[in-house]
Scaffold this motif. Structure first.
Motif: not given
Ligand code: ZN
Ligand code: GLU
Length: 294
Positions: A97-101, A113-115, A117-119
């Motif tokens: 799950r990832c809640d980043c905007s 490119v997603y970093d 963070h939420c992992l």
């Molecule tokens: Zn995220």
């Protein structure tokens, strides 16, 4: 061999000449292989839907004589299948799950490119989240029946979204689940989806689904080199020149129809298309101009 193909338009606008190319090509490839041809309406994104479009699609295909097999399927009615697969992907830890905007991602890494963070920092359980697929060090190769060998490193595009933060199932998830559940063996579609294919194959591999054969046909571009689409104001298909339209698709697909076919009936031209269908004649190119306003 069993062959199941499909045409899977999104109802974001009316069908145009580019849609007819994808429809007729997938139809001809299915019929020339004694296969089934399904119609699936990809109505996953209600805010982007154009009112009345999906009601029009079957009428237009019918008028062109492109008859599909079985009931039409609508992705809007298949959410329970997508949810089951999402649950599996999460419970197998293939997804997170990832809640980043988008803004937050850009601000942190100056890149889309997603970093991940939420992992590393899982969001609260009540946060509104997207679901992303892990794809570190994954490279996918496949042999496209028209475009040839294709290799892509998924790490470059990052962990992709299969469920959107605005609570919509992503195209990439739905297309993989539906192609599998509908037993699709051959996908013939526009080359604009070629670079989406490795992510689809990665999902198939995670889920133990077979990978269908892919054939990505050139997309039609206008004289300015833009793909014919709703965004470039491609005119809606008209029903008063069925034979020339079908003929022009055969020309576009390098099938070399004889000019006498212009005087044939709709069903004769379709029959000619099936009997003479040769995927190998199609040019290995991503886009080709059409110089008429079909
Ligand atoms: Zn995220
Ligand atoms: N619904 C997608 C579109 O209209 C096509 C999906 C597919 O053929 O895989 O662009």
């Amino acid at each position: 061999m069993t062959y199941i193909g499909r045409f899977a338009p999104s109802p974001t606008g009316p069908l145009h000449f580019g849609s007819l190319i994808a429809a007729f090509a997938s139809f001809l490839d299915a019929r020339a292989n004694d296969g089934k041809w399904l119609l699936r309406i990809e109505d996953l994104d209600p805010p982007r839907e154009q009112t009345g479009a999906k009601e029009q699609f079957p009428k237009i295909l019918d008028a062109f004589g492109l008859y599909w097999d079985e009931e039409i399927s609508f992705q809007s009615q298949r959410h329970n299948y997508y949810q089951d697969v999402l649950d599996t992907l999460l419970s197998e830890h293939y997804a997170y799950r990832c809640d980043c905007s988008r803004k937050e991602i850009l601000a942190r890494s100056n890149s889309t490119v997603y970093d991940r963070h939420c992992l590393l920092n899982p969001p609260n359980s009540d946060a509104q989240c997207a679901i992303r697929i892990k794809c570190k060090n994954i490279s996918i190769s496949f042999n496209d029946q028209i475009q040839g060998p294709y290799l892509s490193s998924l790490s470059q595009s990052g962990d992709f979204v299969v469920y959107r933060r605005d609570n919509l199932y992503a195209y990439l998830l739905a297309v993989v689940v539906d192609d599998y559940l509908q037993g699709v063996t051959h996908v013939v579609r526009g080359s604009d989806l070629l670079n989406e294919t490795p992510r689809q194959i990665h999902l198939q591999q995670l889920l133990d689904y077979p990978t269908p054969a892919y054939a990505h046909i050139p997309v039609a571009s206008n004289t300015q080199g833009q793909k014919l689409s709703k965004q470039t104001f491609a005119p809606a298909l008209k029903l008063d020149n069925l034979v020339p339209s079908l003929f022009n698709v055969l020309v576009f697909l390098d099938q070399q129809p004889p000019s006498e076919l212009l005087d044939a009936s709709r069903d004769e031209i379709i029959r000619w298309g099936i009997e003479n269908w040769d995927l190998e004649k199609i040019s290995q190119t991503l886009a080709k101009p059409v110089d008429r306003s079909e």
